[in-house]
Design a protein around this motif. Structure first.
Motif, mmCIF file in Angstrom:
data_model
loop_
_atom_site.group_PDB
_atom_site.id
_atom_site.type_symbol
_atom_site.label_atom_id
_atom_site.label_comp_id
_atom_site.label_asym_id
_atom_site.label_seq_id
_atom_site.Cartn_x
_atom_site.Cartn_y
_atom_site.Cartn_z
ATOM 1 N N UNK A 176 0.796 -1.224 0.000
ATOM 2 C CA UNK A 176 0.000 0.000 0.000
ATOM 3 C C UNK A 176 0.828 1.272 0.000
ATOM 4 N N UNK A 177 2.092 1.182 -0.391
ATOM 5 C CA UNK A 177 2.940 2.374 -0.429
ATOM 6 C C UNK A 177 3.941 2.267 -1.578
ATOM 7 N N UNK A 178 4.266 3.404 -2.153
ATOM 8 C CA UNK A 178 5.295 3.473 -3.195
ATOM 9 C C UNK A 178 6.631 3.917 -2.589
ATOM 10 N N UNK A 179 6.624 4.149 -1.298
ATOM 11 C CA UNK A 179 7.842 4.571 -0.618
ATOM 12 C C UNK A 179 8.663 3.339 -0.251
ATOM 13 N N UNK A 180 9.850 3.559 0.215
ATOM 14 C CA UNK A 180 10.729 2.455 0.583
ATOM 15 C C UNK A 180 11.892 2.397 -0.384
ATOM 16 N N UNK A 181 12.879 1.608 -0.038
ATOM 17 C CA UNK A 181 14.088 1.487 -0.850
ATOM 18 C C UNK A 181 14.114 0.130 -1.527
ATOM 19 N N UNK A 182 14.266 0.144 -2.847
ATOM 20 C CA UNK A 182 14.376 -1.095 -3.618
ATOM 21 C C UNK A 182 15.833 -1.248 -4.047
ATOM 22 N N UNK A 183 16.409 -2.398 -3.734
ATOM 23 C CA UNK A 183 17.805 -2.684 -4.075
ATOM 24 C C UNK A 183 17.866 -4.010 -4.836
ATOM 25 N N UNK A 184 18.785 -4.112 -5.769
ATOM 26 C CA UNK A 184 19.012 -5.372 -6.498
ATOM 27 C C UNK A 184 20.482 -5.753 -6.320
ATOM 28 N N UNK A 185 20.809 -6.307 -5.156
ATOM 29 C CA UNK A 185 22.206 -6.608 -4.857
ATOM 30 C C UNK A 185 22.820 -7.598 -5.847
#
Length: 197
Positions: A89-98
């Motif tokens: 329910x949010x577009x916030x946050x950190x997306x990482x592709x290690x």
């Protein structure tokens, strides 16, 4: 394989809430099922995983008389802001592709040392960078007792257990198990804990 951004030429286009779709040609998968079944296993286990389907893909080139059949592709949802909005329910946050065998290692306090190996897919705040660095410090140098007491504050352990159980069952070594790639992490904006996808 093709990554199709439905918004590239016409803004606001979505298909089933998705703006970017991945088409895999499965050239190394004679059964055309490995990725689709693996993602299904993750979803059935309650782990975060993209939705999947199949598509017969045709190409139409303006000025050419007929469309060309390119073949059967497996299709998967892109892991992006839309993916997490649908689930959290949010577009916030950190997306990482290690892409590192040394995931969550303490490389010091300077984020620039981490950036390439963690390959952020969103703009990170300073607090998000420091949170990932702190997790690396915990993993690298905490005593067993301190690690056990604190890891649940950094990683959603229920989510990780579901993700890791399927990963081990699949024995996918081109992953977190060995090469440290082909997965995403998401730092939730409210809980400040990491999820694995």
């Amino acid at each position: 394989s093709v990554k199709d951004d439905l918004n590239k030429h016409v803004k606001g286009q979505k298909l089933a809430g998705v703006t970017t779709i991945n088409f895999q040609n499965n050239i190394t998968d004679a059964g055309w099922m490995n990725e689709v079944l693996a993602y299904r296993l993750y979803r059935d286990a309650g782990a975060l995983a993209p939705r999947t389907t199949y598509a017969q893909v045709y190409l139409t080139v303006e000025g050419q008389p007929a469309r060309q059949y390119l073949g059967l592709y497996s299709v998967s949802e892109n892991v992006d802001d839309n993916f997490f909005e649908e689930r959290f329910g949010t577009r916030k946050g950190a997306i990482l592709k290690p892409s590192t065998q040394d995931l969550f290692t303490d490389w010091g306090p300077d984020w620039s040392v981490y950036n390439q190996s963690y390959d952020p897919k969103t703009d990170l705040t300073e607090a998000q960078k420091q949170r990932i660095i702190a997790l690396g410090r915990l993993v690298s140098s905490a005593s067993d007792a301190d690690f056990a007491a604190a890891i649940g504050d950094y990683v959603d352990l229920d989510d990780f257990a579901r993700y890791f159980a399927v990963l081990v069952w699949l024995a996918n070594h081109d992953s977190l198990l060995q090469n440290g790639q082909n997965f995403y992490t998401y730092l939730h904006p409210d809980t400040n804990r990491v999820h694995f996808i």
